[in-house]
Design an enzyme around this catalytic site. Structure first.
Site, mmCIF file in Angstrom:
data_model
loop_
_atom_site.group_PDB
_atom_site.id
_atom_site.type_symbol
_atom_site.label_atom_id
_atom_site.label_comp_id
_atom_site.label_asym_id
_atom_site.label_seq_id
_atom_site.Cartn_x
_atom_site.Cartn_y
_atom_site.Cartn_z
ATOM 1 C CB ALA A 65 -0.889 0.113 1.391
ATOM 2 N N GLY A 109 0.472 -4.879 0.918
ATOM 3 C CA GLY A 109 -0.771 -5.091 0.026
ATOM 4 C C GLY A 109 -0.472 -5.565 -1.382
ATOM 5 C CD GLU A 112 -2.490 -7.558 3.034
ATOM 6 O OE1 GLU A 112 -2.225 -6.387 2.534
ATOM 7 O OE2 GLU A 112 -2.895 -7.818 4.129
ATOM 8 C CD GLU A 132 1.667 -5.345 5.683
ATOM 9 O OE1 GLU A 132 2.341 -6.615 6.031
ATOM 10 O OE2 GLU A 132 0.627 -5.676 4.886
HETATM 11 C C1 HXC Z 1 5.167 4.267 -1.006
HETATM 12 C C2 HXC Z 1 6.936 3.379 -2.071
HETATM 13 C C3 HXC Z 1 6.567 2.420 -1.405
HETATM 14 C C4 HXC Z 1 5.368 2.139 -0.829
HETATM 15 C C5 HXC Z 1 8.483 1.997 -2.279
HETATM 16 N N1 HXC Z 1 8.369 3.393 -2.630
HETATM 17 N N2 HXC Z 1 7.495 1.224 -1.710
HETATM 18 N N3 HXC Z 1 6.132 4.729 -1.782
HETATM 19 N N4 HXC Z 1 4.650 3.353 -0.440
HETATM 20 N N5 HXC Z 1 4.672 0.887 -0.251
HETATM 21 C C6 HXC Z 1 8.854 4.259 -3.112
HETATM 22 C C7 HXC Z 1 10.232 4.614 -2.337
HETATM 23 O O1 HXC Z 1 9.635 5.748 -1.248
HETATM 24 C C8 HXC Z 1 10.883 5.396 -3.328
HETATM 25 O O2 HXC Z 1 10.380 6.778 -3.442
HETATM 26 C C9 HXC Z 1 10.791 4.558 -4.557
HETATM 27 O O3 HXC Z 1 9.306 3.780 -4.331
HETATM 28 C C10 HXC Z 1 11.907 3.614 -4.911
HETATM 29 O O4 HXC Z 1 11.651 2.812 -3.504
HETATM 30 P P1 HXC Z 1 13.280 2.607 -2.768
HETATM 31 O O5 HXC Z 1 12.807 2.176 -1.474
HETATM 32 O O6 HXC Z 1 14.236 3.732 -3.060
HETATM 33 O O7 HXC Z 1 14.032 1.219 -3.572
HETATM 34 P P2 HXC Z 1 14.934 -0.064 -3.217
HETATM 35 O O8 HXC Z 1 15.875 0.426 -2.448
HETATM 36 O O9 HXC Z 1 15.136 -0.814 -4.292
HETATM 37 O O10 HXC Z 1 14.021 -0.715 -2.069
HETATM 38 C C11 HXC Z 1 12.768 -1.469 -2.385
HETATM 39 C C12 HXC Z 1 11.934 -1.969 -1.326
HETATM 40 C C13 HXC Z 1 11.326 -0.654 -0.297
HETATM 41 C C14 HXC Z 1 12.824 -2.859 -0.273
HETATM 42 C C15 HXC Z 1 10.577 -2.632 -1.679
HETATM 43 O O11 HXC Z 1 11.016 0.277 -1.427
HETATM 44 C C16 HXC Z 1 10.481 -0.896 0.408
HETATM 45 O O12 HXC Z 1 10.885 -1.416 1.647
HETATM 46 N N6 HXC Z 1 9.287 -0.387 0.299
HETATM 47 C C17 HXC Z 1 8.169 -0.609 1.243
HETATM 48 C C18 HXC Z 1 7.618 -1.998 1.617
HETATM 49 C C19 HXC Z 1 6.475 -1.932 2.545
HETATM 50 O O13 HXC Z 1 6.890 -1.724 3.526
HETATM 51 N N7 HXC Z 1 5.429 -2.291 1.927
HETATM 52 C C20 HXC Z 1 4.314 -2.616 2.956
HETATM 53 C C21 HXC Z 1 3.324 -1.188 2.875
HETATM 54 S S1 HXC Z 1 2.195 -1.473 4.062
HETATM 55 P P3 HXC Z 1 11.359 8.042 -3.771
HETATM 56 O O14 HXC Z 1 10.565 9.260 -3.936
HETATM 57 O O15 HXC Z 1 12.413 8.042 -2.410
HETATM 58 O O16 HXC Z 1 12.205 7.733 -5.248
HETATM 59 C C22 HXC Z 1 0.675 -2.249 3.562
HETATM 60 C C23 HXC Z 1 -0.264 -2.449 4.060
HETATM 61 C C24 HXC Z 1 -1.441 -3.051 3.548
HETATM 62 O O17 HXC Z 1 1.190 -2.699 2.407
HETATM 63 C C25 HXC Z 1 -2.519 -2.651 4.001
HETATM 64 C C26 HXC Z 1 -3.751 -3.180 3.176
HETATM 65 C C27 HXC Z 1 -3.735 -2.803 1.850
#
Ligand code: HXC
Length: 258
Positions: A65, A109, A112, A132
Protein backbone atom coordinates in the site's frame (compact mmCIF):
# COMPACT_ATOMS: atom_id res chain seq x y z
CA UNK A 1 -12.90 3.08 -18.74
CA UNK A 2 -9.89 5.43 -18.69
CA UNK A 3 -7.28 4.69 -16.03
CA UNK A 4 -4.45 6.72 -14.57
CA UNK A 5 -2.43 4.21 -12.56
CA UNK A 6 -3.03 0.93 -14.34
CA UNK A 7 -2.95 -0.28 -17.94
CA UNK A 8 -5.70 -2.63 -19.05
CA UNK A 9 -5.42 -4.56 -22.29
CA UNK A 10 -6.57 -7.79 -23.81
CA UNK A 11 -4.61 -10.39 -25.74
CA UNK A 12 -7.05 -12.79 -27.34
CA UNK A 13 -9.31 -14.04 -24.58
CA UNK A 14 -6.99 -12.88 -21.79
CA UNK A 15 -7.47 -9.60 -19.97
CA UNK A 16 -4.34 -8.03 -18.48
CA UNK A 17 -4.38 -5.58 -15.58
CA UNK A 18 -0.94 -4.03 -15.21
CA UNK A 19 -0.17 -1.78 -12.26
CA UNK A 20 1.72 1.22 -13.63
CA UNK A 21 3.39 3.36 -10.97
CA UNK A 22 6.98 2.32 -11.66
CA UNK A 23 8.60 5.25 -9.82
CA UNK A 24 6.92 4.13 -6.60
CA UNK A 25 7.43 0.41 -7.17
CA UNK A 26 3.70 0.17 -7.98
CA UNK A 27 2.64 1.28 -4.50
CA UNK A 28 -1.08 0.69 -4.12
CA UNK A 29 -2.86 3.92 -3.30
CA UNK A 30 -6.62 3.97 -2.76
CA UNK A 31 -6.93 5.12 -6.37
CA UNK A 32 -4.91 2.16 -7.64
CA UNK A 33 -7.07 -0.29 -5.72
CA UNK A 34 -10.28 1.29 -6.98
CA UNK A 35 -8.99 1.33 -10.56
CA UNK A 36 -8.16 -2.37 -10.30
CA UNK A 37 -11.71 -2.96 -9.01
CA UNK A 38 -13.18 -1.10 -11.99
CA UNK A 39 -10.94 -3.02 -14.40
CA UNK A 40 -12.18 -6.31 -12.95
CA UNK A 41 -15.78 -5.08 -13.36
CA UNK A 42 -15.09 -4.29 -17.02
CA UNK A 43 -13.26 -7.54 -17.80
CA UNK A 44 -15.83 -9.65 -16.01
CA UNK A 45 -18.58 -8.08 -18.12
CA UNK A 46 -16.63 -8.57 -21.36
CA UNK A 47 -17.75 -11.84 -22.99
CA UNK A 48 -14.55 -12.01 -25.03
CA UNK A 49 -12.48 -12.48 -21.86
CA UNK A 50 -12.01 -15.90 -20.28
CA UNK A 51 -9.10 -15.34 -17.90
CA UNK A 52 -7.57 -12.31 -16.17
CA UNK A 53 -3.88 -11.68 -15.42
CA UNK A 54 -2.89 -9.15 -12.76
CA UNK A 55 0.69 -8.00 -12.99
CA UNK A 56 3.22 -5.24 -12.36
CA UNK A 57 6.63 -4.75 -13.93
CA UNK A 58 9.98 -6.52 -13.65
CA UNK A 59 11.11 -4.67 -10.53
CA UNK A 60 7.84 -4.83 -8.61
CA UNK A 61 4.47 -6.50 -8.72
CA UNK A 62 3.62 -4.01 -5.98
CA UNK A 63 5.72 -2.93 -2.97
CA UNK A 64 2.62 -2.54 -0.82
CA UNK A 65 0.00 0.00 0.00
CA UNK A 66 1.13 3.59 -0.56
CA UNK A 67 2.91 4.42 2.70
CA UNK A 68 3.04 8.16 1.91
CA UNK A 69 -0.73 8.22 1.47
CA UNK A 70 -1.37 6.17 4.64
CA UNK A 71 1.07 7.90 6.97
CA UNK A 72 -1.12 10.89 8.00
CA UNK A 73 -4.29 8.85 8.45
CA UNK A 74 -5.92 8.37 11.84
CA UNK A 75 -8.03 5.54 13.18
CA UNK A 76 -11.25 7.29 12.23
CA UNK A 77 -10.06 7.83 8.65
CA UNK A 78 -9.29 4.15 8.13
CA UNK A 79 -12.38 3.06 10.07
CA UNK A 80 -14.62 5.29 7.95
CA UNK A 81 -13.11 4.26 4.63
CA UNK A 82 -10.64 1.41 4.42
CA UNK A 83 -9.30 -0.59 1.50
CA UNK A 84 -12.25 -2.99 1.56
CA UNK A 85 -14.71 -0.10 1.24
CA UNK A 86 -13.20 1.04 -2.06
CA UNK A 87 -13.15 -2.43 -3.62
CA UNK A 88 -9.67 -3.44 -2.46
CA UNK A 89 -10.72 -7.09 -2.46
CA UNK A 90 -12.72 -6.99 -5.72
CA UNK A 91 -10.39 -9.57 -7.30
CA UNK A 92 -11.66 -12.19 -4.84
CA UNK A 93 -15.25 -11.92 -6.10
CA UNK A 94 -14.33 -12.24 -9.78
CA UNK A 95 -16.01 -15.30 -11.29
CA UNK A 96 -13.46 -15.58 -14.08
CA UNK A 97 -10.13 -17.27 -13.30
CA UNK A 98 -7.41 -14.83 -12.21
CA UNK A 99 -3.63 -15.22 -12.27
CA UNK A 100 -1.09 -13.02 -10.49
CA UNK A 101 2.11 -12.79 -12.54
CA UNK A 102 4.66 -11.68 -9.96
CA UNK A 103 8.13 -10.36 -10.73
CA UNK A 104 10.18 -8.46 -8.15
CA UNK A 105 8.58 -7.19 -4.97
CA UNK A 106 5.17 -8.39 -3.81
CA UNK A 107 5.09 -6.88 -0.35
CA UNK A 108 2.33 -5.97 2.07
CA UNK A 109 -0.75 -5.05 0.05
CA UNK A 110 1.10 -6.31 -3.03
CA UNK A 111 1.45 -9.79 -1.58
CA UNK A 112 -2.18 -9.58 -0.47
CA UNK A 113 -3.32 -8.57 -3.97
CA UNK A 114 -1.41 -11.53 -5.43
CA UNK A 115 -3.07 -13.84 -2.88
CA UNK A 116 -6.52 -12.60 -3.97
CA UNK A 117 -5.83 -14.17 -7.37
CA UNK A 118 -6.60 -17.84 -8.04
CA UNK A 119 -3.05 -18.73 -9.04
CA UNK A 120 0.27 -17.02 -8.28
CA UNK A 121 2.98 -17.53 -10.88
CA UNK A 122 6.33 -15.97 -10.07
CA UNK A 123 9.55 -15.07 -11.79
CA UNK A 124 12.77 -16.26 -10.21
CA UNK A 125 13.31 -12.67 -9.01
CA UNK A 126 10.07 -12.48 -7.03
CA UNK A 127 10.15 -11.55 -3.34
CA UNK A 128 7.12 -11.92 -1.11
CA UNK A 129 6.59 -10.51 2.33
CA UNK A 130 4.31 -8.84 4.84
CA UNK A 131 6.59 -6.07 6.19
CA UNK A 132 3.77 -4.10 7.84
CA UNK A 133 5.09 -4.82 11.32
CA UNK A 134 8.24 -2.84 10.50
CA UNK A 135 5.95 0.17 9.89
CA UNK A 136 4.12 -0.31 13.17
CA UNK A 137 1.01 -1.85 11.62
CA UNK A 138 -0.24 -5.24 10.48
CA UNK A 139 -1.59 -6.59 7.17
CA UNK A 140 -5.06 -5.33 6.32
CA UNK A 141 -6.15 -7.13 3.16
CA UNK A 142 -5.72 -10.79 3.98
CA UNK A 143 -2.02 -11.04 4.85
CA UNK A 144 -2.66 -12.73 8.17
CA UNK A 145 -5.50 -14.87 6.81
CA UNK A 146 -4.80 -15.92 3.22
CA UNK A 147 -1.06 -16.27 3.86
CA UNK A 148 -1.68 -18.56 6.84
CA UNK A 149 -3.98 -20.75 4.76
CA UNK A 150 -1.43 -20.80 1.94
CA UNK A 151 1.81 -21.50 3.84
CA UNK A 152 0.73 -22.64 7.32
CA UNK A 153 1.00 -21.00 10.72
CA UNK A 154 4.74 -21.17 11.37
CA UNK A 155 5.86 -19.54 8.13
CA UNK A 156 3.00 -17.01 8.18
CA UNK A 157 3.98 -16.02 11.74
CA UNK A 158 7.65 -15.86 10.71
CA UNK A 159 6.82 -13.51 7.80
CA UNK A 160 4.29 -11.35 9.67
CA UNK A 161 6.38 -11.04 12.85
CA UNK A 162 9.83 -10.46 11.33
CA UNK A 163 8.68 -8.64 8.18
CA UNK A 164 11.32 -10.54 6.20
CA UNK A 165 11.00 -11.30 2.51
CA UNK A 166 10.94 -14.79 1.03
CA UNK A 167 12.27 -15.52 -2.42
CA UNK A 168 10.46 -17.30 -5.23
CA UNK A 169 11.94 -20.71 -4.40
CA UNK A 170 10.79 -20.53 -0.77
CA UNK A 171 7.38 -19.26 -1.87
CA UNK A 172 6.95 -22.16 -4.26
CA UNK A 173 8.22 -24.69 -1.73
CA UNK A 174 5.70 -23.47 0.81
CA UNK A 175 2.73 -23.53 -1.57
CA UNK A 176 2.15 -19.82 -2.08
CA UNK A 177 3.32 -19.95 -5.69
CA UNK A 178 2.31 -22.58 -8.22
CA UNK A 179 5.17 -22.23 -10.69
CA UNK A 180 8.35 -20.21 -11.29
CA UNK A 181 9.75 -19.02 -14.63
CA UNK A 182 12.82 -16.94 -15.56
CA UNK A 183 11.96 -13.22 -15.34
CA UNK A 184 12.32 -12.59 -19.08
CA UNK A 185 9.91 -15.45 -19.87
CA UNK A 186 7.32 -14.77 -17.16
CA UNK A 187 4.66 -12.93 -19.17
CA UNK A 188 4.98 -15.25 -22.16
CA UNK A 189 4.53 -18.30 -19.94
CA UNK A 190 1.71 -16.77 -17.91
CA UNK A 191 -0.14 -15.75 -21.07
CA UNK A 192 0.17 -19.29 -22.41
CA UNK A 193 -1.34 -20.64 -19.18
CA UNK A 194 -4.07 -17.97 -19.24
CA UNK A 195 -4.86 -18.81 -22.89
CA UNK A 196 -5.22 -22.44 -21.99
CA UNK A 197 -7.62 -21.64 -19.14
CA UNK A 198 -9.58 -19.16 -21.29
CA UNK A 199 -10.14 -21.92 -23.87
CA UNK A 200 -11.97 -24.10 -21.35
CA UNK A 201 -15.74 -23.94 -20.97
CA UNK A 202 -16.32 -20.67 -19.09
CA UNK A 203 -19.12 -21.96 -16.86
CA UNK A 204 -17.13 -25.09 -16.04
CA UNK A 205 -14.04 -23.03 -15.17
CA UNK A 206 -16.21 -20.86 -12.93
CA UNK A 207 -17.58 -23.97 -11.20
CA UNK A 208 -14.11 -25.46 -10.70
CA UNK A 209 -12.91 -22.17 -9.22
CA UNK A 210 -15.93 -21.87 -6.97
CA UNK A 211 -15.53 -25.44 -5.70
CA UNK A 212 -11.81 -25.00 -4.88
CA UNK A 213 -12.57 -21.74 -3.09
CA UNK A 214 -15.15 -23.50 -0.92
CA UNK A 215 -12.37 -25.74 0.37
CA UNK A 216 -10.98 -22.73 2.25
CA UNK A 217 -14.32 -21.67 3.67
CA UNK A 218 -16.01 -24.82 4.92
CA UNK A 219 -15.71 -28.31 6.40
CA UNK A 220 -14.59 -31.26 4.28
CA UNK A 221 -18.08 -32.82 4.35
CA UNK A 222 -19.77 -29.59 3.26
CA UNK A 223 -17.06 -28.98 0.68
CA UNK A 224 -17.67 -32.45 -0.76
CA UNK A 225 -21.39 -31.63 -0.98
CA UNK A 226 -20.65 -28.42 -2.86
CA UNK A 227 -18.27 -30.24 -5.19
CA UNK A 228 -20.85 -32.97 -5.80
CA UNK A 229 -23.57 -30.46 -6.63
CA UNK A 230 -21.33 -28.59 -9.05
CA UNK A 231 -20.00 -31.80 -10.60
CA UNK A 232 -23.57 -32.93 -11.25
CA UNK A 233 -24.43 -29.46 -12.56
CA UNK A 234 -21.78 -29.80 -15.31
CA UNK A 235 -23.97 -32.58 -16.73
CA UNK A 236 -26.62 -29.94 -17.45
CA UNK A 237 -24.18 -28.21 -19.84
CA UNK A 238 -23.74 -28.87 -23.56
CA UNK A 239 -20.03 -28.25 -23.02
CA UNK A 240 -19.78 -31.33 -20.79
CA UNK A 241 -21.29 -33.56 -23.48
CA UNK A 242 -19.04 -31.91 -26.08
CA UNK A 243 -15.88 -32.33 -23.98
CA UNK A 244 -16.43 -36.05 -23.53
CA UNK A 245 -17.55 -36.55 -27.15
CA UNK A 246 -14.39 -34.79 -28.35
CA UNK A 247 -12.26 -37.11 -26.25
CA UNK A 248 -13.96 -40.18 -27.70
CA UNK A 249 -13.67 -38.81 -31.26
CA UNK A 250 -9.98 -37.94 -30.67
CA UNK A 251 -10.49 -34.27 -31.58
CA UNK A 252 -10.32 -30.91 -29.80
CA UNK A 253 -13.49 -29.87 -27.97
CA UNK A 254 -15.43 -26.90 -29.26
CA UNK A 255 -16.76 -25.33 -26.07
CA UNK A 256 -19.58 -22.84 -26.55
CA UNK A 257 -19.91 -21.75 -22.93
CA UNK A 258 -23.35 -23.20 -22.41
C1 HXC B 1 5.07 4.40 -1.08
C2 HXC B 1 6.97 3.46 -1.91
C3 HXC B 1 6.59 2.19 -1.44
C4 HXC B 1 5.34 2.09 -0.76
C5 HXC B 1 8.49 1.99 -2.40
N1 HXC B 1 8.16 3.28 -2.50
N2 HXC B 1 7.55 1.31 -1.76
N3 HXC B 1 6.21 4.54 -1.73
N4 HXC B 1 4.61 3.22 -0.61
N5 HXC B 1 4.88 0.93 -0.29
C6 HXC B 1 8.92 4.37 -3.13
C7 HXC B 1 10.11 4.77 -2.30
O1 HXC B 1 9.71 5.68 -1.30
C8 HXC B 1 10.97 5.41 -3.35
O2 HXC B 1 10.49 6.71 -3.60
C9 HXC B 1 10.71 4.58 -4.58
O3 HXC B 1 9.46 3.91 -4.35
C10 HXC B 1 11.74 3.52 -4.83
O4 HXC B 1 11.89 2.76 -3.64
P1 HXC B 1 13.31 2.54 -2.90
O5 HXC B 1 13.02 2.24 -1.50
O6 HXC B 1 14.23 3.63 -3.20
O7 HXC B 1 13.81 1.22 -3.68
P2 HXC B 1 14.79 0.09 -3.13
O8 HXC B 1 15.92 0.69 -2.37
O9 HXC B 1 15.08 -0.75 -4.33
O10 HXC B 1 13.94 -0.75 -2.07
C11 HXC B 1 12.83 -1.51 -2.46
C12 HXC B 1 11.96 -1.93 -1.23
C13 HXC B 1 11.58 -0.66 -0.44
C14 HXC B 1 12.76 -2.87 -0.35
C15 HXC B 1 10.74 -2.66 -1.80
O11 HXC B 1 11.05 0.31 -1.36
C16 HXC B 1 10.55 -0.90 0.60
O12 HXC B 1 10.85 -1.44 1.66
N6 HXC B 1 9.31 -0.47 0.34
C17 HXC B 1 8.23 -0.54 1.30
C18 HXC B 1 7.73 -1.94 1.45
C19 HXC B 1 6.62 -2.04 2.49
O13 HXC B 1 6.87 -1.75 3.66
N7 HXC B 1 5.40 -2.42 2.07
C20 HXC B 1 4.29 -2.54 2.96
C21 HXC B 1 3.50 -1.27 2.92
S1 HXC B 1 2.20 -1.33 4.13
P3 HXC B 1 11.48 7.99 -3.75
O14 HXC B 1 10.53 9.15 -3.82
O15 HXC B 1 12.38 7.97 -2.57
O16 HXC B 1 12.21 7.71 -5.05
C22 HXC B 1 0.96 -2.20 3.41
C23 HXC B 1 -0.30 -2.31 4.21
C24 HXC B 1 -1.36 -3.10 3.50
O17 HXC B 1 1.06 -2.68 2.34
C25 HXC B 1 -2.69 -2.82 4.11
C26 HXC B 1 -3.85 -3.18 3.21
C27 HXC B 1 -3.69 -2.84 1.78
Amino acid sequence: TAFEHIIVESKGAVGIVKINRPKMLNALSFDVFSEIATAIDDLEEDDAIGCIVVTGDEKAFAAGADIKEMQPKKFIDMFSQDFMDIGGDRVTTCKKPTIAAVSGYALGGGCELAMMCDIIIASDTAKFGQPEITLGTIPGLGGTQRLTRAVGKSKAMDLCLTGRMMDAAEAERSGLVSRIFPADKLMEEVLAIADKIAAMSRPVAAMAKSAVNRALETSLAEGMNVEGDLFHATFALEDRAEGMAAFIDKRKPNFRNR
